[in-house]
Design an enzyme around this catalytic site. Structure first.
Site, PDB file in Angstrom:
ATOM      1  N   HIS A   1      -8.638  12.730  -5.769  1.00  0.00           N
ATOM      2  CA  HIS A   1      -9.074  13.521  -4.622  1.00  0.00           C
ATOM      3  C   HIS A   1      -9.554  12.591  -3.518  1.00  0.00           C
ATOM      4  O   HIS A   1     -10.441  11.776  -3.724  1.00  0.00           O
ATOM      5  CB  HIS A   1     -10.209  14.481  -5.024  1.00  0.00           C
ATOM      6  CG  HIS A   1      -9.705  15.717  -5.702  1.00  0.00           C
ATOM      7  ND1 HIS A   1     -10.345  16.928  -5.621  1.00  0.00           N
ATOM      8  CD2 HIS A   1      -8.604  15.932  -6.457  1.00  0.00           C
ATOM      9  CE1 HIS A   1      -9.656  17.831  -6.298  1.00  0.00           C
ATOM     10  NE2 HIS A   1      -8.610  17.251  -6.823  1.00  0.00           N
TER      11      HIS A   1
ATOM     12  N   TYR B   1     -17.698  22.659  -1.050  1.00  0.00           N
ATOM     13  CA  TYR B   1     -19.146  22.822  -1.155  1.00  0.00           C
ATOM     14  C   TYR B   1     -19.587  23.718   0.000  1.00  0.00           C
ATOM     15  O   TYR B   1     -19.422  23.341   1.165  1.00  0.00           O
ATOM     16  CB  TYR B   1     -19.851  21.469  -1.041  1.00  0.00           C
ATOM     17  CG  TYR B   1     -19.690  20.568  -2.260  1.00  0.00           C
ATOM     18  CD1 TYR B   1     -18.555  19.781  -2.437  1.00  0.00           C
ATOM     19  CD2 TYR B   1     -20.695  20.505  -3.235  1.00  0.00           C
ATOM     20  CE1 TYR B   1     -18.427  18.946  -3.545  1.00  0.00           C
ATOM     21  CE2 TYR B   1     -20.573  19.669  -4.345  1.00  0.00           C
ATOM     22  CZ  TYR B   1     -19.433  18.897  -4.488  1.00  0.00           C
ATOM     23  OH  TYR B   1     -19.311  18.079  -5.586  1.00  0.00           O
TER      24      TYR B   1
ATOM     25  N   PRO C   1     -26.678  18.673 -10.330  1.00  0.00           N
ATOM     26  CA  PRO C   1     -25.227  18.460 -10.395  1.00  0.00           C
ATOM     27  C   PRO C   1     -24.528  18.375  -9.038  1.00  0.00           C
ATOM     28  O   PRO C   1     -23.345  18.048  -8.980  1.00  0.00           O
ATOM     29  CB  PRO C   1     -24.720  19.690 -11.165  1.00  0.00           C
ATOM     30  CG  PRO C   1     -25.767  20.729 -10.965  1.00  0.00           C
ATOM     31  CD  PRO C   1     -27.068  19.999 -10.827  1.00  0.00           C
TER      32      PRO C   1
ATOM     33  N   LYS D   1     -23.123  13.109 -10.110  1.00  0.00           N
ATOM     34  CA  LYS D   1     -23.421  11.706 -10.402  1.00  0.00           C
ATOM     35  C   LYS D   1     -23.770  11.430 -11.867  1.00  0.00           C
ATOM     36  O   LYS D   1     -23.807  10.270 -12.290  1.00  0.00           O
ATOM     37  CB  LYS D   1     -24.611  11.240  -9.542  1.00  0.00           C
ATOM     38  CG  LYS D   1     -24.265  11.055  -8.095  1.00  0.00           C
ATOM     39  CD  LYS D   1     -23.601   9.717  -7.867  1.00  0.00           C
ATOM     40  CE  LYS D   1     -22.811   9.660  -6.591  1.00  0.00           C
ATOM     41  NZ  LYS D   1     -21.370   9.868  -6.755  1.00  0.00           N
TER      42      LYS D   1
ATOM     43  N   TYR E   1     -20.872   9.788  -2.327  1.00  0.00           N
ATOM     44  CA  TYR E   1     -20.076  10.624  -3.235  1.00  0.00           C
ATOM     45  C   TYR E   1     -19.087   9.784  -4.045  1.00  0.00           C
ATOM     46  O   TYR E   1     -18.902  10.001  -5.236  1.00  0.00           O
ATOM     47  CB  TYR E   1     -19.336  11.699  -2.430  1.00  0.00           C
ATOM     48  CG  TYR E   1     -18.867  12.862  -3.288  1.00  0.00           C
ATOM     49  CD1 TYR E   1     -19.671  13.980  -3.465  1.00  0.00           C
ATOM     50  CD2 TYR E   1     -17.628  12.830  -3.928  1.00  0.00           C
ATOM     51  CE1 TYR E   1     -19.263  15.045  -4.258  1.00  0.00           C
ATOM     52  CE2 TYR E   1     -17.209  13.883  -4.722  1.00  0.00           C
ATOM     53  CZ  TYR E   1     -18.025  14.990  -4.878  1.00  0.00           C
ATOM     54  OH  TYR E   1     -17.614  16.031  -5.678  1.00  0.00           O
TER      55      TYR E   1
HETATM   56  C1  PHB Z   1     -17.503  20.625 -11.793  1.00  0.00           C
HETATM   57  O1  PHB Z   1     -16.274  20.624 -11.616  1.00  0.00           O
HETATM   58  O2  PHB Z   1     -18.009  21.103 -12.812  1.00  0.00           O
HETATM   59  C2  PHB Z   1     -18.380  20.044 -10.750  1.00  0.00           C
HETATM   60  C3  PHB Z   1     -17.820  19.404  -9.669  1.00  0.00           C
HETATM   61  C4  PHB Z   1     -18.632  18.871  -8.684  1.00  0.00           C
HETATM   62  C5  PHB Z   1     -19.997  18.972  -8.797  1.00  0.00           C
HETATM   63  C6  PHB Z   1     -20.570  19.588  -9.893  1.00  0.00           C
HETATM   64  C7  PHB Z   1     -19.763  20.140 -10.869  1.00  0.00           C
HETATM   65  O3  PHB Z   1     -20.779  18.460  -7.809  1.00  0.00           O
END
Ligand code: PHB
Ligand code: APR
Length: 388
Positions: free
Chosen positions: A72, A199, A291, A295, A383
């Protein structure tokens, strides 16, 4: 039972450490309280930084990751019904992330460990670490109802936040934040509605669109702390995701059968130091991040790489210099990730007591990320990962 490195916990930290030590010719025994099925199916974030992919590749554990992992090159930020793409390679000089579920990382490492006959004992619960600061520490454990002892040169607590290893450090200090919200997460059998993660900041709360594969979506909703996952019907979840992810263009969220539902609490936590005598902590045993920045796994990988290097250095040179700096070396990176995850969480979630002033500040922060190369690069660098 006797080994050089006794490892408590077969999550990503313990499994990768065992692999790195095996490759360096250092023997270890892994003790895991749950069964293999449980470890291989626990759902967690699956965003691998470039450095994590490089480590897995160098460890010989990336054959399937290289085939199935999805590269990605950005994420989408969504707010005020608008969409903004953060282009990672353009902002970081070429860095990206790989989407590959943590369950799959664990499956690959378990298969390698068992194929080599490496001692990996499931259904084996560590009860306590003894004599951590003496010359030969021990792990007392229970297997098949019988208590036994593992004698070690070093013990590594990779036993997560609820483990027993941390308790053997007498003079530790902890730093902690809990958040007044959690994430309600679902897995759904439907292709992801966008090819990158989304997000979303919304007045009703945060939402995240993620994925496990081209056929399986992973989605999250911010919910009040203490929410019971079963208090949300499938229709209510989809309707709320629709609201929080809606845009002014013709984007739509595809629905599909929900196959799993759970609630994840949010916490920031650091235990200092990460070492006491011959006991070392790695991964969630020493630190937790919310989450939002994905990280957790990457930090665990950073810890065990640092530790494997230090143990190998001592074996080869007799010098404990790298073991002596292990805790401080890890904590610098840990605190950068704590800061990043806290900032990303606070920018995207709506606190229950948020007022219009804070709402406007959040939007201003997001507009800054969208409008300034420097602010965009700050997010993209965090990130895609801090270097070891
Ligand atoms: C997930 O795919 O579970 C996931 C992806 C990004 C995040 C947290 C969880 O920031
Ligand atoms: N004895 C043996 N095993 C134990 C004990 C114990 N007393 N206590 C806990 N464990 C095991 C757990 O069952 C679990 O499998 O330790 C393991 C810890 O694994 P994780 O919680 O996954 O922690 P870690 O390996 O540090 O993971 C780092 O990956 O799983 C994610 O959220 C986690 O993002 C974090 C990252």
């Amino acid at each position: 039972m006797r080994t050089t490195v006794g490892i408590i916990g077969a999550g990503p930290a313990g499994l990768l450490l065992a692999r790195l030590l095996h490759n360096a010719g250092i023997d270890s025994v892994v003790l895991e309280s749950h069964d293999r099925e449980y470890v291989e199916h626990r759902q967690r974030a699956g965003i691998l930084e470039q450095g994590t992919v490089d480590v897995l590749r160098a460890a010989g554990a990336a054959e399937r990751l290289d085939r199935e992992g999805l590269r990605h090159d950005g994420i989408e930020l969504r707010y005020a019904r608008t969409r903004h793409r953060v282009d990672f390679p353009a902002l970081t000089g070429g860095r990206s992330v790989t989407v590959y579920a943590q369950t799959e990382v664990c499956k690959d490492l378990i298969a390698l460990q068992l194929a080599d006959g490496g001692p990996l004992l499931f259904d084996t619960e560590a009860l306590a670490v003894e004599d951590a600061d003496g010359p030969s520490p021990r792990v007392r454990f229970r297997r098949d109802g019988v208590e036994e002892t593992l004698e070690c040169a070093y013990v590594v607590g990779c036993d997560g936040f609820w483990g027993v290893a941390r308790r053997a450090i007498p003079d530790g200090r902890t730093f902690e934040r809990t958040y007044p919200y959690s994430w309600l997460g679902i897995l759904a059998d439907v292709p992801p509605s966008h090819d990158e993660l989304v997000y979303a900041r919304h007045d009703r709360g945060f939402a995240l669109l993620s994925m496990r594969s081209p056929a399986v979506s992973r989605l999250y909703l911010q919910v009040p702390a203490g929410t019971d996952a079963d208090s949300w019907t499938d229709d209510e979840i989809w309707a709320e995701l629709d609201r929080r992810l809606e845009t002014d263009d013709d984007w739509t969220l595809q629905r599909g059968p929900i196959t799993q539902k759970s609630v994840t609490p949010m916490r920031s936590y650091v235990h200092e130091p990460m070492r006491h005598g011959r006991l070392f902590l790695a991964g969630d045993a020493a630190h937790i991040v919310p989450p939002t920045g994905a990280k957790g796994l990457n930090l665990a990988v950073g810890d065990v790489v640092t530790l494997a290097r230090a143990l190998t250095h001592e074996r080869d040179t007799g010098s404990p210099a790298l073991l002596d700096t292990y805790s401080a070396d890890c904590l610098r990176r840990v605190w950068q990730a704590e800061r990043f995850s806290y900032d990303m969480t606070s920018t995207l979630h709506r606190a229950p007591d948020a007022d219009p002033f804070e709402d406007r500040l959040q939007l201003a922060r997001l507009e800054r990320i969208a409008g300034s190369r420097a602010a965009g690069a700050e997010l993209a660098e965090g990130y895609t990962g801090f270097p070891y």
